[in-house]
Write a protein that holds these residues in place. Structure first.
Motif, PDB file in Angstrom:
ATOM      1  N   TYR A 297      35.019 -13.066  23.015  1.00 38.52           N
ATOM      2  CA  TYR A 297      34.520 -14.418  22.744  1.00 38.52           C
ATOM      3  C   TYR A 297      33.003 -14.406  22.548  1.00 38.52           C
ATOM      4  O   TYR A 297      32.472 -15.062  21.637  1.00 38.52           O
ATOM      5  CB  TYR A 297      34.894 -15.373  23.882  1.00 38.52           C
ATOM      6  CG  TYR A 297      34.426 -16.782  23.622  1.00 38.52           C
ATOM      7  CD1 TYR A 297      35.183 -17.646  22.832  1.00 38.52           C
ATOM      8  CD2 TYR A 297      33.212 -17.236  24.121  1.00 38.52           C
ATOM      9  CE1 TYR A 297      34.742 -18.931  22.557  1.00 38.52           C
ATOM     10  CE2 TYR A 297      32.755 -18.510  23.856  1.00 38.52           C
ATOM     11  CZ  TYR A 297      33.528 -19.364  23.067  1.00 38.52           C
ATOM     12  OH  TYR A 297      33.093 -20.634  22.780  1.00 38.52           O
ATOM     13  N   ALA A 298      32.312 -13.652  23.378  1.00 39.03           N
ATOM     14  CA  ALA A 298      30.853 -13.550  23.244  1.00 39.03           C
ATOM     15  C   ALA A 298      30.465 -12.959  21.890  1.00 39.03           C
ATOM     16  O   ALA A 298      29.470 -13.376  21.272  1.00 39.03           O
ATOM     17  CB  ALA A 298      30.285 -12.703  24.384  1.00 39.03           C
ATOM     18  N   ARG A 303      28.220 -13.706  16.455  1.00 37.47           N
ATOM     19  CA  ARG A 303      28.344 -13.658  14.994  1.00 37.47           C
ATOM     20  C   ARG A 303      28.123 -15.040  14.388  1.00 37.47           C
ATOM     21  O   ARG A 303      27.549 -15.163  13.290  1.00 37.47           O
ATOM     22  CB  ARG A 303      29.723 -13.123  14.591  1.00 37.47           C
ATOM     23  CG  ARG A 303      29.883 -13.007  13.083  1.00 37.47           C
ATOM     24  CD  ARG A 303      31.191 -12.392  12.660  1.00 37.47           C
ATOM     25  NE  ARG A 303      31.333 -12.429  11.220  1.00 37.47           N
ATOM     26  CZ  ARG A 303      32.419 -12.036  10.560  1.00 37.47           C
ATOM     27  NH1 ARG A 303      33.465 -11.553  11.222  1.00 37.47           N
ATOM     28  NH2 ARG A 303      32.464 -12.113   9.235  1.00 37.47           N
ATOM     29  N   LEU A 304      28.577 -16.082  15.091  1.00 35.28           N
ATOM     30  CA  LEU A 304      28.367 -17.447  14.598  1.00 35.28           C
ATOM     31  C   LEU A 304      26.887 -17.719  14.380  1.00 35.28           C
ATOM     32  O   LEU A 304      26.500 -18.368  13.392  1.00 35.28           O
ATOM     33  CB  LEU A 304      28.958 -18.453  15.592  1.00 35.28           C
ATOM     34  CG  LEU A 304      28.749 -19.931  15.257  1.00 35.28           C
ATOM     35  CD1 LEU A 304      29.492 -20.317  13.979  1.00 35.28           C
ATOM     36  CD2 LEU A 304      29.214 -20.817  16.420  1.00 35.28           C
ATOM     37  N   GLU A 305      26.044 -17.218  15.261  1.00 34.05           N
ATOM     38  CA  GLU A 305      24.604 -17.433  15.124  1.00 34.05           C
ATOM     39  C   GLU A 305      24.027 -16.685  13.925  1.00 34.05           C
ATOM     40  O   GLU A 305      23.003 -17.106  13.367  1.00 34.05           O
ATOM     41  CB  GLU A 305      23.895 -16.983  16.401  1.00 34.05           C
ATOM     42  CG  GLU A 305      24.243 -17.814  17.624  1.00 34.05           C
ATOM     43  CD  GLU A 305      23.585 -17.286  18.888  1.00 34.05           C
ATOM     44  OE1 GLU A 305      22.961 -16.196  18.806  1.00 34.05           O
ATOM     45  OE2 GLU A 305      23.700 -17.939  19.939  1.00 34.05           O
ATOM     46  N   LEU A 311      29.587 -25.507   7.892  1.00 34.07           N
ATOM     47  CA  LEU A 311      30.011 -26.206   9.105  1.00 34.07           C
ATOM     48  C   LEU A 311      29.504 -27.644   9.104  1.00 34.07           C
ATOM     49  O   LEU A 311      28.490 -27.956   8.476  1.00 34.07           O
ATOM     50  CB  LEU A 311      29.480 -25.468  10.339  1.00 34.07           C
ATOM     51  CG  LEU A 311      29.930 -24.012  10.505  1.00 34.07           C
ATOM     52  CD1 LEU A 311      29.260 -23.388  11.716  1.00 34.07           C
ATOM     53  CD2 LEU A 311      31.442 -23.926  10.614  1.00 34.07           C
ATOM     54  N   PRO A 312      30.171 -28.532   9.826  1.00 33.33           N
ATOM     55  CA  PRO A 312      29.757 -29.940   9.825  1.00 33.33           C
ATOM     56  C   PRO A 312      28.455 -30.151  10.589  1.00 33.33           C
ATOM     57  O   PRO A 312      28.199 -29.496  11.604  1.00 33.33           O
ATOM     58  CB  PRO A 312      30.921 -30.645  10.532  1.00 33.33           C
ATOM     59  CG  PRO A 312      31.542 -29.598  11.388  1.00 33.33           C
ATOM     60  CD  PRO A 312      31.389 -28.312  10.633  1.00 33.33           C
ATOM     61  N   LEU A 343      33.327 -20.379  14.178  1.00 33.46           N
ATOM     62  CA  LEU A 343      33.197 -19.166  13.375  1.00 33.46           C
ATOM     63  C   LEU A 343      34.412 -18.980  12.470  1.00 33.46           C
ATOM     64  O   LEU A 343      34.259 -18.791  11.254  1.00 33.46           O
ATOM     65  CB  LEU A 343      33.034 -17.951  14.284  1.00 33.46           C
ATOM     66  CG  LEU A 343      33.078 -16.593  13.572  1.00 33.46           C
ATOM     67  CD1 LEU A 343      31.885 -16.424  12.649  1.00 33.46           C
ATOM     68  CD2 LEU A 343      33.170 -15.443  14.581  1.00 33.46           C
ATOM     69  N   THR A 344      35.603 -18.999  13.040  1.00 29.57           N
ATOM     70  CA  THR A 344      36.794 -18.677  12.252  1.00 29.57           C
ATOM     71  C   THR A 344      37.130 -19.773  11.247  1.00 29.57           C
ATOM     72  O   THR A 344      37.549 -19.478  10.123  1.00 29.57           O
ATOM     73  CB  THR A 344      37.983 -18.403  13.182  1.00 29.57           C
ATOM     74  OG1 THR A 344      38.163 -19.509  14.076  1.00 29.57           O
ATOM     75  CG2 THR A 344      37.744 -17.144  13.994  1.00 29.57           C
ATOM     76  N   LEU A 345      36.929 -21.035  11.621  1.00 23.44           N
ATOM     77  CA  LEU A 345      37.146 -22.118  10.660  1.00 23.44           C
ATOM     78  C   LEU A 345      36.117 -22.046   9.535  1.00 23.44           C
ATOM     79  O   LEU A 345      36.440 -22.282   8.363  1.00 23.44           O
ATOM     80  CB  LEU A 345      37.084 -23.474  11.362  1.00 23.44           C
ATOM     81  CG  LEU A 345      38.277 -23.815  12.262  1.00 23.44           C
ATOM     82  CD1 LEU A 345      37.962 -25.030  13.128  1.00 23.44           C
ATOM     83  CD2 LEU A 345      39.540 -24.064  11.431  1.00 23.44           C
ATOM     84  N   GLY A 346      34.869 -21.729   9.883  1.00 23.22           N
ATOM     85  CA  GLY A 346      33.838 -21.589   8.852  1.00 23.22           C
ATOM     86  C   GLY A 346      34.138 -20.447   7.904  1.00 23.22           C
ATOM     87  O   GLY A 346      33.944 -20.565   6.680  1.00 23.22           O
TER      88      GLY A 346
END
Length: 715
Positions: A297-298, A303-305, A311-312, A343-346
């Motif tokens: 998860y971390a 990676r999201l950063e 993203l909205p 992350l995964t939706l983006g």
């Protein structure tokens, strides 16, 4: 001497043949059919369920209504219900199209259709529902995503098998909100530590329990009141957690209000505590969270950063349906998702936008938006033996979930509420329905109240409906649908050009569709605003919305739309709409809108409208399962409705007995729907003050406990 206008009007009346809906409606057979349909609406009418919309009405009911408006009085609607029809020279309008039920049902009967909705999400989903795209084209696009995006998503939903060590897919992660007391104690917001059990626990008593001391997951009965953790030997009652309603109790017994412990300016912390996996053998297992799972998860959060994703960024505006979420400091729509979900939706959305074929891409965008409903931190676990994910709109308000469920975004065709499963169960089935738009039927011996013995009948031509954007195109193109994002008080349609208006107006009271649809708009608008002007807004609301808690304001808003319907409706045409409400002021508001717009209510039929056990009805003390079909004609076309108080009240009793004799269970609120709708007919189009209507209906409602056949006088 009569004026030429009066002579012309009387001559026109003499030539008019009444519609079948003005003379009768098959209340019992349609209600039995509708009750059966309501058990699995997305299966029985898949065309209207490729995407979430609120108060989606039942297709079987609207088929009967549309047929009744287009056929003349010599036609028995039920006798003709399963016949092939071709009303190619007729146009049906729905000024509040929502999910498109009226459009689909009228198109199946061969009519041209016009649908308008002021909400951009509604407009987009109806366009996509009616657009024909082959299953082969869609599967090619899915294969593209499977090759390019799916592996990037699936790597964040896996864990080492606790026995073999091989990586296995995670179906769901279980989370819990945490608060911190002034003394520094962190409390997980569990009301009990049995976190998974069967939907029918007495038949299937095995359940999953979390140890509050070491957070170990183990099995046991759902009703145990004393257990010992096999990992740390801690003894506890799994039926009692620290949460007591809106309060929480710390380890010393001190009681706090949960809202007083929320962190300032941001949503509460969450802790991941369990997962449900599918092992290589196909067996499903519940496991505790390991350090490797926390590290994964971390890694997703890190990676999201680093990624630049679509993203909205839209804030959550204040409103009745959103203020509870804002009260937990959910101020932006992206706050509704955890880092792995964002992350995964983006990644998925970016992959869809890279697909070159725009028509197919927009089908996948609609599917993506539908997936959001089941993949956010407002979802929860329904339990074993049923669809696992309780979606975020199970309540009409956006209620923060204390123990949210994280779904696996990509999933598989066997999972619940994932992109893959919805591709198979929603999108492909909706497209297949265009090729074979079947009708639901009750097989011999079917029990509609239990949803058994489903049968289907093929009695429609394939829906080769062409979606157009102008009235002229509708006139040129046979079997077309004019789908408009428009304020229905001002439609781009000529006078007296529509043969019937069939609709279901927005709900009077606190359910504001645009406050809820902002959840989808926040994701769709940034990627579609350059294609569709109606997405180039700040949010999905509009000043022309028909939605208000104050009855007079709601009535005036609805009157504006009904007045426009009168303008575009042929003089001999019928306006029919469904309505129900538990309060007298709702009925008074609707009646005033009808008569002020120049219509008269000539008939009212009770019909099954919604599954009684559906959320949020299941939590209602006196749920409504009936709708009233209100049949209206232009005032200029009638001298008098011709009913009397005695006749109308007799109809109330007859409908009550008829429906109950057919096995339908009616609540006192259902009885009120029947009584109130017949009262509107009894008013015979007279101008009656709203206060008088409210008083009379309230008086009748208060007497219903003693006698369901209520005498209502009209002053």
């Amino acid at each position: 001497m009569r004026s030429p206008t009066e002579v012309e009007t009387q001559a026109r009346r003499a030539r008019v043949t009444r519609s079948a809906l003005q003379t009768g409606f098959p209340v019992v057979p349609i209600s039995r059919l509708a009750e059966r349909e309501s058990w699995r609406k997305e299966v029985n009418r898949p065309l209207y369920h490729i995407h979430k919309w609120w108060a989606t009405r039942l297709g079987s009911v609207f088929r009967a209504i549309v047929l009744g408006t287009l056929a003349d009085e010599r036609v028995n609607t039920w006798d003709q219900f399963y016949e092939l029809h071709n009303f190619h020279d007729k146009v049906v309008l729905d000024p509040f199209m929502g999910s498109g039920t009226t459009l689909g049902e009228a198109a199946k009967l061969g009519a041209n259709v016009v649908g308008a909705d002021i909400n951009p999400v509604s407009t987009f989903l109806v366009q996509q529902a009616l657009t024909r795209v082959s299953a082969d084209e869609l599967r090619r696009a899915l294969h593209y995503l499977e090759e390019t995006v799916a592996p990037q998503i699936q790597m964040y939903y896996q864990t080492p098998d606790r026995v073999t060590g091989e990586m296995v897919p995670v179906l769901y992660y279980f989370w819990v909100k945490e608060v911190e007391t002034p003394t520094g104690e962190h409390i997980a917001l569990f009301d009990r530590y049995v976190f998974s059990q069967h939907a029918y626990p007495k038949k299937h008593p095995s359940a999953q329990i979390l140890c509050p001391a070491c957070w170990h997951v183990f099995g046991g009965r759902y009703d145990l009141t004393a257990v010992v953790c096999p990992s740390c030997d801690y003894e506890f009652n799994p039926q009692i957690g620290p949460v007591r309603g809106a309060h929480v109790v710390d380890s010393t017994g001190v009681r706090y209000r949960i809202k007083d412990l929320l962190p300032k300016g941001r949503p509460p912390r969450h802790r991941m505590y369990a997962m449900l996996v599918r092992r290589a053998t196909g067996e499903k297992s519940y496991w505790s969270i390991s350090p490797a799972d926390e590290a994964l998860y971390a890694a997703a959060a890190h990676r999201l950063e680093q990624e630049t994703l679509p993203l909205p960024t839209m804030p959550v505006r204040s409103g009745h349906n959103t203020d509870q979420a804002r009260g937990y400091h959910y101020y932006y729509w992206r706050d509704f998702f955890n880092a792995r979900q964002l992350l995964t939706l983006g990644l998925l959305l970016r992959g869809i936008l890279s697909y070159d074929e725009l028509q197919v891409q927009e089908q996948l965008l609609c599917l993506f938006s539908s997936t959001l409903e089941f993949n956010n931190m407002f979802c929860s676990f329904k339990g074993e033996g049923t669809g696992a994910v309780r979606h975020m709109f199970s309540h009409h308000i956006l209620k923060p979930e204390r123990t949210p469920l994280e779904n696996s975004v990509w999933g598989s065709e066997k999972s619940s509420g994932t992109f893959m499963s919805l591709f198979e169960s929603r999108l492909l089935k909706a497209k297949a329905y265009l090729d074979n738009p079947f009708e639901l039927a009750l097989a011999d011996g079917a029990d509609s109240s239990r949803g058994t013995a489903r049968a289907t009948v093929s009695c429609n031509r394939p829906l080769n409906t062409t979606v157009v954007s102008t009235w002229d195109a509708l006139q040129r193109q046979p079997h077309s649908a004019l789908v408009l994002n428009a304020d229905s008080r001002c439609l781009p349609i000529p006078d007296r050009s529509v043969d019937a208006v069939v609709t279901d107006p927005p709900y009077f009271d606190f359910v504001h569709y645009s406050e809820l649809s902002d959840f989808f708009f926040a994701w769709l608008a940034p990627v579609l605003r350059n294609r569709y002007p109606y997405f180039a807004r700040q949010d999905s609301s509009d000043s022309g919305e028909v939605q208000h808690v104050e009855p007079l304001t709601f009535s005036q808003q609805l009157e504006g739309v009904f007045t426009e319907c009168r303008r575009v409706l042929r003089d001999e045409g019928v306006m029919a709409f469904t309505f129900h409400h538990s309060r007298a002021d709702g009925w008074a508001a609707v009646y005033q809108a009808v008569i002020n717009a120049g219509f008269v209510v000539v008939k009212a039929y009770p019909v099954h409208g919604e599954l009684r056990g559906a959320s949020p009805k299941s939590g209602t003390k006196d749920p409504i399962s009936l709708d009233a079909v209100l049949v209206c004609v232009k005032r200029s076309m009638v001298d008098s409705v011709g009913t009397s108080e005695g006749a109308v009240m007799s109809a109330v009793t007859d409908y009550q007995k008829e429906l109950e004799s057919a096995g339908m269970q009616l609540s006192s609120a259902d009885h009120f729907v029947i009584m109130a709708s017949q009262y509107l007919v009894d008013l015979q189009g007279r101008q009656v003050p709203m206060a008088t209507i409210i008083t009379e209906l309230s008086r009748g409602q208060s007497h219903m406990a003693g006698s369901l056949t209520t005498n209502i006088r009209v002053e």
